[in-house]
Structures are given as C-alpha cells and as structure tokens.
Write a protein that holds these residues in place. Structure first.
Motif, PDB file in Angstrom:
ATOM      1  N   TYR A   1      52.379  39.308  61.585  1.00 31.18           N
ATOM      2  CA  TYR A   1      51.161  39.095  62.361  1.00 31.18           C
ATOM      3  C   TYR A   1      50.037  38.468  61.542  1.00 31.18           C
ATOM      4  CZ  TYR A   1      53.856  42.100  65.360  1.00 31.18           C
ATOM      5  OH  TYR A   1      54.870  42.603  66.125  1.00 31.18           O
ATOM      6  N   ASN A   2      49.237  37.674  62.256  1.00 31.97           N
ATOM      7  CA  ASN A   2      48.154  36.926  61.635  1.00 31.97           C
ATOM      8  C   ASN A   2      46.852  37.721  61.687  1.00 31.97           C
ATOM      9  OD1 ASN A   2      46.797  34.774  60.431  1.00 31.97           O
ATOM     10  ND2 ASN A   2      46.320  33.812  62.395  1.00 31.97           N
ATOM     11  N   HIS A   3      46.823  38.838  60.974  1.00 33.09           N
ATOM     12  CA  HIS A   3      45.587  39.613  60.857  1.00 33.09           C
ATOM     13  C   HIS A   3      44.782  39.095  59.671  1.00 33.09           C
ATOM     14  CE1 HIS A   3      46.407  42.629  63.904  1.00 33.09           C
ATOM     15  NE2 HIS A   3      47.657  42.675  63.471  1.00 33.09           N
ATOM     16  N   TYR A   4      43.470  39.287  59.758  1.00 31.55           N
ATOM     17  CA  TYR A   4      42.615  38.812  58.672  1.00 31.55           C
ATOM     18  C   TYR A   4      42.785  39.693  57.441  1.00 31.55           C
ATOM     19  CZ  TYR A   4      38.637  37.365  55.938  1.00 31.55           C
ATOM     20  OH  TYR A   4      37.842  36.895  54.915  1.00 31.55           O
ATOM     21  N   VAL A   5      42.887  39.061  56.279  1.00 31.44           N
ATOM     22  CA  VAL A   5      43.007  39.766  55.005  1.00 31.44           C
ATOM     23  C   VAL A   5      41.722  39.560  54.215  1.00 31.44           C
ATOM     24  CG1 VAL A   5      44.295  39.990  52.848  1.00 31.44           C
ATOM     25  CG2 VAL A   5      45.507  39.439  54.975  1.00 31.44           C
ATOM     26  N   PRO A   6      40.911  40.603  54.030  1.00 29.71           N
ATOM     27  CA  PRO A   6      39.673  40.456  53.259  1.00 29.71           C
ATOM     28  C   PRO A   6      39.949  39.938  51.850  1.00 29.71           C
ATOM     29  CG  PRO A   6      39.693  42.551  54.434  1.00 29.71           C
ATOM     30  CD  PRO A   6      41.068  41.962  54.582  1.00 29.71           C
ATOM     31  N   ALA A   7      39.039  39.125  51.330  1.00 27.12           N
ATOM     32  CA  ALA A   7      39.246  38.491  50.026  1.00 27.12           C
ATOM     33  C   ALA A   7      39.422  39.512  48.909  1.00 27.12           C
ATOM     34  CB  ALA A   7      38.061  37.574  49.710  1.00 27.12           C
ATOM     35  N   VAL A   8      38.759  40.655  49.014  1.00 29.53           N
ATOM     36  CA  VAL A   8      38.845  41.644  47.940  1.00 29.53           C
ATOM     37  C   VAL A   8      40.254  42.225  47.818  1.00 29.53           C
ATOM     38  CG1 VAL A   8      38.156  43.633  49.359  1.00 29.53           C
ATOM     39  CG2 VAL A   8      37.668  43.619  46.909  1.00 29.53           C
ATOM     40  N   VAL A   9      41.018  42.219  48.897  1.00 32.86           N
ATOM     41  CA  VAL A   9      42.396  42.715  48.823  1.00 32.86           C
ATOM     42  C   VAL A   9      43.199  41.869  47.839  1.00 32.86           C
ATOM     43  CG1 VAL A   9      44.541  43.079  50.090  1.00 32.86           C
ATOM     44  CG2 VAL A   9      42.352  43.674  51.153  1.00 32.86           C
ATOM     45  N   ASP A  10      43.141  40.553  48.015  1.00 34.54           N
ATOM     46  CA  ASP A  10      43.871  39.665  47.102  1.00 34.54           C
ATOM     47  C   ASP A  10      43.330  39.762  45.683  1.00 34.54           C
ATOM     48  OD1 ASP A  10      45.548  38.682  49.101  1.00 34.54           O
ATOM     49  OD2 ASP A  10      44.121  37.145  49.689  1.00 34.54           O
ATOM     50  N   GLU A  11      42.029  39.937  45.553  1.00 35.46           N
ATOM     51  CA  GLU A  11      41.434  40.022  44.231  1.00 35.46           C
ATOM     52  C   GLU A  11      41.955  41.239  43.471  1.00 35.46           C
ATOM     53  OE1 GLU A  11      39.116  38.651  41.114  1.00 35.46           O
ATOM     54  OE2 GLU A  11      39.535  37.683  43.033  1.00 35.46           O
ATOM     55  N   VAL A  12      42.061  42.364  44.153  1.00 36.87           N
ATOM     56  CA  VAL A  12      42.508  43.594  43.489  1.00 36.87           C
ATOM     57  C   VAL A  12      43.981  43.504  43.100  1.00 36.87           C
ATOM     58  CG1 VAL A  12      42.955  46.061  43.831  1.00 36.87           C
ATOM     59  CG2 VAL A  12      40.773  45.075  44.547  1.00 36.87           C
ATOM     60  N   ILE A  13      44.835  43.051  44.003  1.00 37.64           N
ATOM     61  CA  ILE A  13      46.269  43.069  43.683  1.00 37.64           C
ATOM     62  C   ILE A  13      46.655  41.972  42.701  1.00 37.64           C
ATOM     63  CG2 ILE A  13      46.898  44.158  45.858  1.00 37.64           C
ATOM     64  CD1 ILE A  13      47.927  41.426  46.815  1.00 37.64           C
ATOM     65  N   ARG A  14      45.746  41.046  42.409  1.00 29.43           N
ATOM     66  CA  ARG A  14      46.022  40.042  41.370  1.00 29.43           C
ATOM     67  C   ARG A  14      45.722  40.576  39.973  1.00 29.43           C
ATOM     68  NH1 ARG A  14      43.200  35.837  44.887  1.00 29.43           N
ATOM     69  NH2 ARG A  14      44.861  34.822  46.052  1.00 29.43           N
ATOM     70  N   ARG A  15      45.125  41.734  39.873  1.00 30.29           N
ATOM     71  CA  ARG A  15      44.845  42.312  38.561  1.00 30.29           C
ATOM     72  C   ARG A  15      46.165  42.563  37.824  1.00 30.29           C
ATOM     73  NH1 ARG A  15      39.841  44.438  37.529  1.00 30.29           N
ATOM     74  NH2 ARG A  15      40.800  45.907  36.061  1.00 30.29           N
ATOM     75  N   SER A  16      46.177  42.292  36.542  1.00 29.03           N
ATOM     76  CA  SER A  16      47.437  42.315  35.791  1.00 29.03           C
ATOM     77  C   SER A  16      48.090  43.684  35.784  1.00 29.03           C
ATOM     78  CB  SER A  16      47.195  41.844  34.357  1.00 29.03           C
ATOM     79  OG  SER A  16      46.265  42.697  33.695  1.00 29.03           O
ATOM     80  N   GLU A  17      47.298  44.759  35.775  1.00 24.32           N
ATOM     81  CA  GLU A  17      47.909  46.087  35.719  1.00 24.32           C
ATOM     82  C   GLU A  17      48.654  46.439  37.006  1.00 24.32           C
ATOM     83  OE1 GLU A  17      43.422  47.000  36.325  1.00 24.32           O
ATOM     84  OE2 GLU A  17      44.689  45.374  35.583  1.00 24.32           O
ATOM     85  N   PHE A  18      48.337  45.747  38.098  1.00 29.38           N
ATOM     86  CA  PHE A  18      49.044  45.939  39.353  1.00 29.38           C
ATOM     87  C   PHE A  18      50.117  44.879  39.559  1.00 29.38           C
ATOM     88  CE2 PHE A  18      44.857  47.848  41.014  1.00 29.38           C
ATOM     89  CZ  PHE A  18      45.197  49.095  40.540  1.00 29.38           C
ATOM     90  N   LEU A  19      49.770  43.642  39.307  1.00 27.29           N
ATOM     91  CA  LEU A  19      50.662  42.527  39.625  1.00 27.29           C
ATOM     92  C   LEU A  19      51.923  42.529  38.766  1.00 27.29           C
ATOM     93  CD1 LEU A  19      50.940  40.007  41.418  1.00 27.29           C
ATOM     94  CD2 LEU A  19      49.801  38.704  39.631  1.00 27.29           C
ATOM     95  N   THR A  20      51.816  42.960  37.528  1.00 25.27           N
ATOM     96  CA  THR A  20      52.961  42.870  36.615  1.00 25.27           C
ATOM     97  C   THR A  20      53.680  44.197  36.415  1.00 25.27           C
ATOM     98  OG1 THR A  20      51.593  43.269  34.660  1.00 25.27           O
ATOM     99  CG2 THR A  20      51.864  40.996  35.365  1.00 25.27           C
ATOM    100  N   ALA A  21      53.186  45.291  37.000  1.00 26.78           N
ATOM    101  CA  ALA A  21      53.797  46.598  36.777  1.00 26.78           C
ATOM    102  C   ALA A  21      54.888  46.830  37.810  1.00 26.78           C
ATOM    103  CB  ALA A  21      52.739  47.697  36.860  1.00 26.78           C
ATOM    104  N   TYR A  22      56.134  46.696  37.406  1.00 27.42           N
ATOM    105  CA  TYR A  22      57.247  46.870  38.351  1.00 27.42           C
ATOM    106  C   TYR A  22      57.439  48.336  38.707  1.00 27.42           C
ATOM    107  CZ  TYR A  22      61.916  47.360  40.205  1.00 27.42           C
ATOM    108  OH  TYR A  22      62.976  47.705  40.998  1.00 27.42           O
ATOM    109  N   ALA A  23      57.669  49.165  37.704  1.00 20.42           N
ATOM    110  CA  ALA A  23      57.882  50.587  37.970  1.00 20.42           C
ATOM    111  C   ALA A  23      56.783  51.408  37.303  1.00 20.42           C
ATOM    112  CB  ALA A  23      59.254  51.018  37.482  1.00 20.42           C
ATOM    113  N   GLY A  24      56.713  51.325  35.996  1.00 21.44           N
ATOM    114  CA  GLY A  24      55.635  52.023  35.305  1.00 21.44           C
ATOM    115  C   GLY A  24      55.951  53.482  35.042  1.00 21.44           C
ATOM    116  N   GLU A  25      55.459  53.987  33.956  1.00 17.19           N
ATOM    117  CA  GLU A  25      55.568  55.396  33.597  1.00 17.19           C
ATOM    118  C   GLU A  25      54.170  55.881  33.221  1.00 17.19           C
ATOM    119  OE1 GLU A  25      58.107  57.189  34.028  1.00 17.19           O
ATOM    120  OE2 GLU A  25      59.530  55.579  34.494  1.00 17.19           O
TER     121      GLU A  25
END
Length: 468
Positions: A86-110
């Motif tokens: 579905y074509n719902h609006y995605v606020p810009a801050v959502v993309d900004e947060v998930i592009r942070r390296s600690e989220f974007l590159t962490a596959y599993a994490g301990e």
C-alpha cells in the motif's frame, strides 16, 4: 561448455572443484538432490533465459540501470493499486532513523555489541501491543504471510487437531503461501463469504472436534471489515477451536482490535506502518497473543524484553524465553524461524511513535471516509456496481457490466493512472489511502466514465461485450 564446467564470474563456488568439494561434504551426488521435494509441475526444466555474464563491472552497472529505467513508481503515476502492498505516506524521519549505521548494518546483534537495536525493537513491540490491545508481540518475522501461517501452526500444535476453517476472502497469493507452509500438519477448508463477510451460520455447521482454528481475514482481500467476529469467536471457542486473525493494523486507531473481540492469535503485515512500496514492498510479519504462557511458549519468533543484568539495579534489553526458539532447540524446535525483518520493526516503531493514538485515530477516520467517497463516486457511474455491501477500509471492488476490467486498466494507464487490480474479467480491486486526495478520486471516476462512454468499433480493444 557444459553447466558442470562453467564458472560464473560472480559466483566463485560454481568452480567445478568447489562444487565437488561441497557435494562431498554433505554426501550428495549432485545438486539435484537438494531439490527432490520440489514438485515436477513447479520445475522449469530448462536453463534460465539470462544474458551472458558481463565481466566488466561498468558494463554490468549500465545493463542494470537500463533495466531499472523501465520502472515507473507510484510516486510518478496516480495509483489505486493495493492487494497487499500500500501507498501510505512514510514520514522522512522514519527513513532517517533506519539509515543509522547501528540499525542498518546490525543483522542479529548480541548485548555486547548492541547500540540501541534491542531497545528499539522492544519499543516497537510495546507500541504494536498497545495498538492491537494485545500483551505480547514478536520481533518481526519475514512477512505477513509467514506470520499468519505460523499463527495457524501454533493453533494446530495447541489443539492437536488438523483442520482450519477459512471464513473470509483472502489474497490468492497469501492463501497459496499459507497452504504450503502448513500443509504437513493442517488442511484448510474454505467457508464462502456472504456479502463480503463471514457466514456464521454455515461456519457453525462445519465446526467439530477436528477443527484447530477458525481463520479470519479483516480487512479481507477486498477490504471488507469483519463485523461478525464476536459470534465467530463464540462458535469457535464452543467447539474448542482457536481463532486466528490475519489483519492490517493501519485501521486500529478507530476500529475495534480483534483481541478485544475475543481473538486468540492476531497476525499480519506492518508494511502500511512506515514502510515504502518499493516495487513490491518492504514487508514484515507480526504475531500477537495474550499474556498466556501456553500461547507465548508456542511463538517461534524472538521476543525482546527488559531484563536485569549481573549488576544489581541495572537493566538491559534482551531475549525473553529464548529456550522456546529454534535458535536454542535447533532440530528439536517446534517450528523453524530464519531471517527476521527487524529493521522494518524499527521503522514501524518510529512511525507509531510519531503518529501516537490521536494520529492513528485521525488516519483511520480519513481512510474510512476516503474509501466511502471513492465507492460512491464509482458506483454513481453507469454500468458500475460495488462488489458487496460490507463496510470497507482502504480497498473495495467494483463490477463493470459492459466492459472488461483489463480494458479499463489499459485505457487509464495511457492517462498516467493505475486504476487498480483486475480480480476477474469484470471486477476491479480499487485502493485508496491518505495519499489519495478527493480530487484524485474524482479524476479516477472521470477517467473511467470516459472509457465507458467512449465510441467503440468492432476492432477496438475497448469494444463493449454486448457490441462485439
């Protein structure tokens, strides 16, 4: 050159020596042994029609760019496409947060390498639980199809029974995936819907001691809201069956959550909560249950919670009841769960925290209003009727009496409009979201009216059937 001797420049393990070493390590004579369970009807039985590999990276990049250039996104065209993405609006801050390296590159994490990922997913789980009026929500699994299949598998294990009664219209793709996932232990029997919603009286006649679960989809494949859920729940529970609901959480700012109506397991996809369409969508599945150990311990997915550490008074975020998962049990696990879609859980958590209860309520009201406005606009056209009389959220069907749905799609694509998805020869599934304005709906109605009223000839692709 045979396929056995061919070494693909992008896949080093295709080298004959590497291939033989891997086969020897697992005790297989050929790669074909790994596909023994794939039915012959699903096999291609010929090589893929692919171009020869381009050795130079710049040539490959140019080739791929040329393919991608043929895409047209829903940002470029007026879109009424839905059917699961579905074509719902995605606020810009959502993309900004998930592009942070600690989220974007962490596959599993301990815990020793976590930089907020566990807490972010804990917050997502908490927000989803509040929206769904449930107590326990998993870290997102692969997609909503898998989530619903897992919910039904849980019901099968809890009851020891082997039948599922499906009382709603469901997307064919979802039904196919769910059947494939649970076919070893559960059989799905479809109970035809009436006027878009479940036929409770027919359901009562089919309930017996072999039914593990009653499966409800709301909104259904055509966007119908199930209004008879309390009666369905009562009948199912009287027969000892578990009620599993597949849903989209976007409307629960205004709609009564299934859990409040008695549902035992609530599942679905979070694509509508802050995830883009992206030519097929970013998808992730959720499974929600009440705070009942019987149900919680059947959940195969990871759960993150607040836990005490070795230092008195200090707390952190980590796995809860990890021993129930296949990660801990391995081949003894009740159900295998592989890759999680954790990044999308963080995205939805950001989205829900931005929206808040008031924002989700406003969104739900807007979706109901836009849906009804679109239904009225299209039903007012000559030769167009609504598919049913149910209450709809976001999606609905219209039936054309004198022209084919695919012809409407073809004609409107020429005007930069994607009017919906053809369900059959005469039926079109139309979707509206908060990104669809009233003027967009008016434009769609006017364009369809133009197709209906357009002069036709025996050779025209828009020739009405009664004149053919």
């Amino acid at each position: 050159m045979t396929s056995e001797s061919f070494v693909h420049p992008y896949i080093p393990n295709t080298a004959p020596a590497s291939r033989e070493a891997m086969l020897a390590a697992v005790g297989a004579e050929s790669v074909e042994e790994f596909y023994a369970d794939v039915p012959p009807a699903l096999r291609l039985n010929r090589p893929l029609d692919l171009p020869a590999p381009l050795v130079a990276e710049q040539d490959l990049a140019r080739h791929v760019r040329g393919i991608l250039a043929s895409n047209r996104s829903t940002e470029e065209r007026l879109s009424f496409l839905g059917a699961g993405t579905y074509n719902h609006y995605v606020p810009a801050v959502v993309d900004e947060v998930i592009r942070r390296s600690e989220f974007l590159t962490a596959y599993a994490g301990e815990p020793y390498e976590d930089h907020g990922r566990f807490q972010a997913l804990f917050e997502y789980q908490s927000l989803m639980a509040e929206l769904l009026a449930m107590d326990v929500v998993n870290v997102p699994t692969y997609d909503g199809y898998q989530a619903t299949a897992t919910g039904l598998a849980m019901a099968g294990r809890l009851t020891g029974r082997g039948r599922v009664l499906l009382v709603s219209d469901v997307l064919p793709e979802k039904l196919s995936k769910v059947r494939d996932y649970i076919r070893a232990s559960l059989e799905i029997e479809t109970v035809p819907a009436t006027a878009g919603i479940a036929d409770v009286e027919v359901l009562r006649t089919l309930l017996d001691g072999e039914v593990a679960a009653v499966w409800i989809e709301t909104p259904s494949a055509t966007g119908a809201i199930e209004t008879g859920m309390p009666a369905i729940v009562e009948a199912a529970h009287e027969a000892g069956a578990i009620v599993v609901v597949g849903t989209d959480p976007i409307g629960y700012g205004v709609l009564t959550p299934p859990a409040v109506q008695g549902a035992d397991i609530v599942t679905g996809d979070i694509q509508s909560l802050g995830l883009h369409q992206w030519f097929g969508g970013a998808h992730a599945g959720f499974i929600a249950v009440h705070d009942d150990p019987r149900f919680v311990m059947e959940m195969p997915s990871r759960l993150f919670g607040l836990e005490s550490t070795d230092v008195p008074g200090e707390y952190g975020f980590g796995d809860v009841a990890y021993e129930r998962t296949s990660f801990a049990q391995r081949e003894e696990g009740k159900e295998w769960v592989g890759t999680a879609a954790a990044l999308w859980g963080i995205a939805s958590g950001v989205y829900l925290s931005l929206m808040g209860p008031a924002g989700m309520a406003e969104l739900g009201e807007l979706l109901l209003a836009r849906t009804r406005y679109a239904q009225q606009a299209l039903a007012a056209l000559p030769g167009v009727e609504l598919g049913d009389s149910a209450v709809h959220l976001r999606e609905f069907t219209v039936t054309f009496s004198g022209i084919r749905a695919v012809d409407v799609i073809t004609a409107l694509r020429g005007q930069g409009i994607e009017p919906g998805v053809a369900v059959d020869d005469h039926t079109l599934l139309v979707c509206v979201t908060e990104a669809t304005s009233a003027s967009d709906i008016d434009r769609l109605a006017a364009a369809i009216a133009g197709v209906i009223e357009a002069p036709t000839s025996p050779t025209s692709p828009l020739t009405k059937e009664h004149g053919a």
